[in-house]
Design an enzyme around this catalytic site. Structure first.
Site, PDB file in Angstrom:
ATOM      1  N   THR A   1       0.964  -0.856  -0.024  1.00  0.00           N
ATOM      2  CA  THR A   1       0.264  -0.032   0.364  1.00  0.00           C
ATOM      3  C   THR A   1       0.859   1.018   0.169  1.00  0.00           C
ATOM      4  O   THR A   1       0.613   1.798  -0.650  1.00  0.00           O
ATOM      5  CB  THR A   1      -1.482   0.250   1.318  1.00  0.00           C
ATOM      6  OG1 THR A   1      -2.085  -1.160   1.204  1.00  0.00           O
ATOM      7  CG2 THR A   1      -1.940   1.221   1.132  1.00  0.00           C
TER       8      THR A   1
ATOM      9  N   ASN B   1      -6.030 -10.013  -7.887  1.00  0.00           N
ATOM     10  CA  ASN B   1      -6.045 -10.540  -6.265  1.00  0.00           C
ATOM     11  C   ASN B   1      -6.968 -12.062  -6.348  1.00  0.00           C
ATOM     12  O   ASN B   1      -7.233 -13.069  -5.633  1.00  0.00           O
ATOM     13  CB  ASN B   1      -5.400  -9.691  -5.607  1.00  0.00           C
ATOM     14  CG  ASN B   1      -7.159  -8.543  -4.886  1.00  0.00           C
ATOM     15  OD1 ASN B   1      -6.777  -8.501  -6.487  1.00  0.00           O
ATOM     16  ND2 ASN B   1      -7.127  -8.575  -3.887  1.00  0.00           N
TER      17      ASN B   1
ATOM     18  N   GLN C   1       0.941  -8.933  -6.265  1.00  0.00           N
ATOM     19  CA  GLN C   1       0.312 -11.136  -6.753  1.00  0.00           C
ATOM     20  C   GLN C   1       0.996 -11.201  -7.242  1.00  0.00           C
ATOM     21  O   GLN C   1       0.777 -12.912  -7.633  1.00  0.00           O
ATOM     22  CB  GLN C   1      -1.219 -10.592  -7.663  1.00  0.00           C
ATOM     23  CG  GLN C   1      -2.395 -10.244  -5.883  1.00  0.00           C
ATOM     24  CD  GLN C   1      -2.381 -11.297  -5.403  1.00  0.00           C
ATOM     25  OE1 GLN C   1      -1.250 -11.930  -5.132  1.00  0.00           O
ATOM     26  NE2 GLN C   1      -2.691 -10.530  -3.641  1.00  0.00           N
TER      27      GLN C   1
ATOM     28  N   GLY D   1       5.792  -8.123   0.791  1.00  0.00           N
ATOM     29  CA  GLY D   1       7.543  -9.139   0.806  1.00  0.00           C
ATOM     30  C   GLY D   1       6.035 -10.312   0.952  1.00  0.00           C
ATOM     31  O   GLY D   1       6.270 -11.315   0.977  1.00  0.00           O
ATOM     32  N   HIS D   2       5.000  -9.905   2.247  1.00  0.00           N
ATOM     33  CA  HIS D   2       4.428 -10.879   3.151  1.00  0.00           C
ATOM     34  C   HIS D   2       3.161 -11.532   1.703  1.00  0.00           C
ATOM     35  O   HIS D   2       2.581 -12.778   1.975  1.00  0.00           O
ATOM     36  CB  HIS D   2       3.622 -10.702   3.862  1.00  0.00           C
ATOM     37  CG  HIS D   2       2.040 -10.021   3.599  1.00  0.00           C
ATOM     38  ND1 HIS D   2       1.127 -10.553   3.680  1.00  0.00           N
ATOM     39  CD2 HIS D   2       2.545  -8.015   3.019  1.00  0.00           C
ATOM     40  CE1 HIS D   2       0.059  -9.315   3.155  1.00  0.00           C
ATOM     41  NE2 HIS D   2       0.460  -8.371   2.978  1.00  0.00           N
TER      42      HIS D   2
ATOM     43  N   THR E   1      14.303   4.819   9.478  1.00  0.00           N
ATOM     44  CA  THR E   1      15.239   3.956   9.333  1.00  0.00           C
ATOM     45  C   THR E   1      15.240   2.741   8.890  1.00  0.00           C
ATOM     46  O   THR E   1      14.025   2.393   8.873  1.00  0.00           O
ATOM     47  CB  THR E   1      15.619   3.523  10.673  1.00  0.00           C
ATOM     48  OG1 THR E   1      16.167   5.083  11.153  1.00  0.00           O
ATOM     49  CG2 THR E   1      16.294   2.118  11.311  1.00  0.00           C
TER      50      THR E   1
ATOM     51  N   CYS F   1     -21.444 -10.229   2.346  1.00  0.00           N
ATOM     52  CA  CYS F   1     -20.811 -10.514   3.746  1.00  0.00           C
ATOM     53  C   CYS F   1     -19.210 -10.583   4.163  1.00  0.00           C
ATOM     54  O   CYS F   1     -19.201  -9.769   5.336  1.00  0.00           O
ATOM     55  CB  CYS F   1     -21.469 -11.270   4.618  1.00  0.00           C
ATOM     56  SG  CYS F   1     -23.405 -11.850   4.382  1.00  0.00           S
TER      57      CYS F   1
END
Ligand code: FES
Lengths: 280, 407
Positions: free
Chosen positions: B72, B150, B178, B199-200, B236, B324
């Protein structure tokens, strides 16, 4: 993941009374496939005019299925007069509560019950005056008003959680705000952040604040629906605006739109603001 | 209970090798890479190595890799950083099926006076490139188009798009969150100027992302601070995660063939078996241009959240584009943009695999899911009507179905 109570989980995993009663005395159908949940309730009375059997068929999420299952358990053994008094709160309560975003499932249960009772009594689909406020989900002004009163709703988000109205294209938001205002009157609505007392705006500050509020709070949701608004002039506390190309799908009356703009400006600029519409 | 994790487009398991590579940087090697002393310097060298590994995965130059905190941030930085470099222009082109990290930036820009064109997709989730050609004008500051979707896994023809965009001299950004790690990418032969990755999604931890910025691309930093990342992103460095991402990039290169071979075969088997075993099941998206790991199916007349919860009861983790679960009351914007009929949109389930999935995982789903769908169809008021050929309109009262999709 939703936080469902064990009761909701139980009624979802082991729903009671699934199916359709044969030769039902009353059939109630609400919701729709398009909207993502729908419920068909059927019941049969015994010789004492008490509900002997109630069954449901539901298309929807876990809480919709659990609410339907709970409903059938609640009404079994009731007379129709008793059943009529069942509220959506009773259904949610039976399940140990529902997440607020899911309250519309309990409202759907109550509506199906009502429809089934009306069907038994042979009442024509109540031909009372109503207007479809939310076209995305087919919700009428009467339904919204009732949910507001029965559940003490004060915000537009709550109305959406309880009825679904306003959860789609958002074009009906001004109308929902207007209904809230009609039900509670201006005083009872949750106090809008009032500008600090003694804050006196200079004309220049006021103009800037009006412009900012329009740009940030009012115009973007209107644009998303193909509408637009133009600031024409500001004279004292009177703000003149012109409405442009409103969403063709959701003809919001200019009246409620004006009210909506006004309430936002009152919230962010000052309580004395009056909005006047200029015809092109 | 057995856990069958098929939600890898949401997030992935951090590879054990990655965890191992990261650990020293929490404890012994805690130096600040910007420090002058040897203690920080050794960390700086490891970060340079991680940068090289990420560059290798993309066939890019290490200097073109900027570490960020997530996909993001990369999207925001790319879009807003580019627009700031072209203050005289006020038009952005994107699509209706972007991730919210782009879609909502579009809304934000619109509210600030930008014109934002959202290109539509067809029933298969494909773009019409003529629509793109027509949308570009003198005021266009940026084109930002998703690499791979995605929800459906549909891959856009990014190089063809890039060619069109670059021919008009306009910067081109793609959210490739993706795609990276699942299909080979080659920046040396690409028209992409800016690219986001996370990364994830490729077995590195959460909280680390990359913005690829091609040399010579105008860019105003989004995070202003120290001179880190060549002055393009202050702050950093998230050292352990950067090291982890470097390792994950190295593994992704190693696993690329497996991803496109074994994982693809698993996905195909899952899809085929479910289509065979469950009637009224549709595949969402262009099956010929898809990520190897993704499969989006719609089971008509049942609702996605119910399916997910019953699957979850059997240890199966997937996700849904149903109303939902999308956190709103309408099905996902991707399915709506594709015009998936409402009989199917509410019952969509996405399975996304990874190299950690096995044949047994797929067997388990194939065994359990048909019964789950059947059970919910038995509860559904529509299924019997449908089977008996009755019109389903009996439960349509008061609804304008076309209205549910006017956006
Ligand atoms: S959300 Fe109410 S009309 Fe669209």
């Amino acid at each position: 993941m939703w936080e469902y109570t064990d009761k909701v989980k139980d009624h979802f995993l082991n729903p009671r009374n699934v199916g359709e009663v044969e030769n039902a005395d009353g059939v109630g159908e609400v919701g729709s496939l398009a909207c993502g949940d729908a419920l068909r309730l059927t019941f049969k009375l015994d010789e004492n005019k008490r509900i002997k059997e109630a069954k449901f068929k539901t298309f929807g999420c876990a809480s919709a299925i659990a609410s339907s299952s709970a409903l059938t358990e609640i009404v079994k053994g009731m007379t129709l007069e008793e059943a009529e008094k069942v509220t959506n709160q009773d259904i949610a309560g039976y399940l140990g509560g529902l997440p607020e975003e899911k309250m519309h499932c309990s409202v759907m249960g109550r509506e199906a019950l009502e429809a089934a009772i009306a069907n038994y009594r042979g009442e024509e689909q109540k031909k009372q005056e109503f207007e479809i406020v939310c076209k995305c989900f087919g919700i009428t002004d009467k339904e919204i008003e009732r949910a507001i009163r029965e559940n003490n709703l004060t915000t537009r988000e709550q109305v959406t959680h309880y009825t679904k109205a306003g959860g789609g294209c958002q074009a009906c938001h001004p109308k929902i705000e207007a209904i809230l205002e009609k039900v509670w009157g201006r005083e009872k609505k949750p106090a809008a952040p009032v500008p600090p007392p003694g804050r006196k705006l200079t004309n220049l500050q006021k103009i800037r604040l009006v412009e900012e509020t329009l740009q940030r709070e009012i115009i973007p949701p209107m644009r998303a629906d193909g509408g637009d608004l133009e600031l024409v002039d500001i004279d004292g506390n009177t703000v003149y605006v012109a409405l442009r190309g409103t969403c063709s799908f959701c003809p919001s009356s200019e009246f409620t739109l004006k009210k909506y703009v006004e309430s936002k400006l009152r919230e962010f600029v000052g309580p004395d603001i009056v909005v006047k519409e200029v015809k092109p | 209970m057995r856990t069958v994790y098929l939600d890898n487009n949401a997030t992935t398991r951090v590879a054990p090798e990655v965890v191992e590579a990261m650990l020293p940087y929490f404890s012994e090697l805690y130096g600040n890479p910007s420090s002058m002393h040897f203690f920080g310097g050794q960390v700086a060298r490891k970060i340079a190595e991680a940068r090289e590994r990420v560059a290798a995965l993309l066939n890019a130059d290490p200097s073109e890799i900027v570490f960020t905190s997530c996909g993001t941030e990369s999207d925001n930085a790319a879009i807003r950083g580019t627009l700031e470099s072209y203050p005289e222009k006020n038009h952005v082109i994107t699509t209706r099926v972007e991730h919210p990290a782009v879609l909502n930036v579009g809304q934000y820009l619109r509210a600030r006076g930008y014109r934002v064109t959202e290109l539509g997709v067809d029933r298969m989730g494909r773009l019409d490139l003529d629509e793109l050609r027509d949308a570009i004008d003198e005021q266009t500051a940026l084109v930002t188009i998703l690499y791979a979707n995605n929800e459906t896994g549909v891959i856009f023809p990014i190089e063809e798009i890039g060619e069109i965009v670059k021919a008009r001299g306009i910067p081109f950004h793609t959210d490739a969150v993706q795609a990276v790690g699942k299909i080979p990418l080659d920046m040396a032969k690409s028209h992409i100027d800016l690219m986001s990755l996370s990364g994830h999604k490729l077995h590195a931890p959460k909280g680390i992302g990359v913005l690829y910025i091609r040399k010579g691309t105008k860019f105003s930093p989004f995070f202003i601070g120290g001179h880190q990342e060549g002055g393009r992103r202050g702050g950093t460095e998230n050292v352990p995660s950067i090291i982890g991402l470097g390792k994950a990039a190295e593994l992704a290169i190693e696993h690329m063939d497996e991803e496109n071979g074994r994982v693809r075969a698993l996905r195909d088997r899952l899809e085929k078996e479910l289509l065979d075993r469950i009637p009224n099941t549709l595949v969402n998206g262009d099956r010929d241009n898809r990520l190897p790991n993704t499969c989006s199916l719609s089971f008509e007349y049942v609702e996605g959240e119910s399916i997910l919860l019953l699957m979850s009861d059997q240890g199966i983790c997937a996700s849904s584009g149903s109303a939902c679960t999308s956190g709103s009351l309408e099905p996902s914007h991707v399915l709506r943009a594709m015009g998936v009929p409402f009989t199917a949109a509410h019952g969509s389930i996405r399975f996304s695999l990874s190299i950690y999935n096995t044949d047994e995982d797929i067997d388990w789903v194939i065994e359990k899911l048909p019964a789950i769908v059947e059970r919910l169809r038995d509860i559904s008021p529509f299924w019997k009507d449908y089977k008996e050929g009755k019109p389903i309109s009996s439960l349509m009262a008061g609804i304008h179905p076309e209205h549910t999709r006017h956006r």
